[in-house]
Write a protein that holds these residues in place. Sequence first.
Motif, PDB file in Angstrom:
ATOM      1  N   GLN A   1       0.567  -1.357   0.187  1.00 56.36           N
ATOM      2  CA  GLN A   1       0.165   0.034  -0.215  1.00 56.36           C
ATOM      3  C   GLN A   1       0.802   1.424  -0.005  1.00 56.36           C
ATOM      4  N   ALA A   2       0.857   2.044  -0.686  1.00 54.69           N
ATOM      5  CA  ALA A   2       0.687   4.136  -0.876  1.00 54.69           C
ATOM      6  C   ALA A   2       0.330   4.249   0.171  1.00 54.69           C
ATOM      7  N   PRO A   3       0.652   4.525   1.465  1.00 55.23           N
ATOM      8  CA  PRO A   3      -0.781   5.550   2.473  1.00 55.23           C
ATOM      9  C   PRO A   3      -0.488   6.934   2.324  1.00 55.23           C
ATOM     10  N   GLY A   4       0.315   7.099   1.667  1.00 54.40           N
ATOM     11  CA  GLY A   4      -0.412   8.871   1.692  1.00 54.40           C
ATOM     12  C   GLY A   4      -0.935   9.095   0.146  1.00 54.40           C
ATOM     13  N   ILE A   5      -1.410   7.850  -0.930  1.00 57.92           N
ATOM     14  CA  ILE A   5      -2.682   8.710  -2.259  1.00 57.92           C
ATOM     15  C   ILE A   5      -3.925   8.064  -0.997  1.00 57.92           C
ATOM     16  N   VAL A   6      -4.521   8.474  -0.999  1.00 60.57           N
ATOM     17  CA  VAL A   6      -5.297   8.442  -0.308  1.00 60.57           C
ATOM     18  C   VAL A   6      -6.907   8.730  -1.064  1.00 60.57           C
ATOM     19  N   SER A   7      -6.743   9.798  -2.530  1.00 65.01           N
ATOM     20  CA  SER A   7      -7.929   9.933  -2.987  1.00 65.01           C
ATOM     21  C   SER A   7      -7.150  10.628  -4.397  1.00 65.01           C
ATOM     22  N   ASP A   8      -8.022  10.337  -5.339  1.00 63.53           N
ATOM     23  CA  ASP A   8      -7.640  11.258  -6.889  1.00 63.53           C
ATOM     24  C   ASP A   8      -7.961  13.016  -6.250  1.00 63.53           C
ATOM     25  N   HIS A   9      -7.474  13.543  -7.344  1.00 64.83           N
ATOM     26  CA  HIS A   9      -7.957  14.709  -7.387  1.00 64.83           C
ATOM     27  C   HIS A   9      -9.411  15.252  -7.422  1.00 64.83           C
ATOM     28  N   VAL A  10      -9.949  16.270  -6.626  1.00 68.79           N
ATOM     29  CA  VAL A  10     -11.285  16.310  -7.509  1.00 68.79           C
ATOM     30  C   VAL A  10     -11.837  18.135  -7.893  1.00 68.79           C
ATOM     31  N   PRO A  11     -12.047  16.818  -8.919  1.00 62.61           N
ATOM     32  CA  PRO A  11     -12.015  17.655 -10.160  1.00 62.61           C
ATOM     33  C   PRO A  11     -12.445  19.461  -9.921  1.00 62.61           C
ATOM     34  N   PRO A  12     -11.994  20.731 -11.014  1.00 65.42           N
ATOM     35  CA  PRO A  12     -12.725  21.864 -10.515  1.00 65.42           C
ATOM     36  C   PRO A  12     -14.315  21.856 -10.713  1.00 65.42           C
TER      37      PRO A  12
END
Length: 116
Positions: A76-87
């Motif tokens: 697991q890559a613990p720092g990656i917990v979401s994608d960016h929220v689109p504008p």
Amino acid sequence: MITIVPYDTDWPEQFMLVARPLRAALGDLALRIDHIGSTSVPDLAAKDIIDVQITVADFACTPQLVTLLGTLGYTQAPGIVSDHVPPLYEGPATDWEKRYFRQPADLRPMHLHVRA
């Protein structure tokens, strides 16, 4: 540097080679295992990276996922917990929540996303 290559007719089978052991290891924990991203689109040039999305019922299973995927060599890559929220997106930021795992060193380049 990002390199875009012509569509490879082997990409669907390469996805299956990744997906089969995931399905065997995760069983019913994985509601779906899908080939996503540009390599999943027939005839589209893309980065030669297979994107896999596992869908789970909720993220309460994350410890179990870490254990089961760990048996296959995923971390697991613990720092990656979401994608960016689109504008201009007006829904909750949690709609973009995910867990991200790095592939074992002996597998082809890929991204493993887990979403609820």
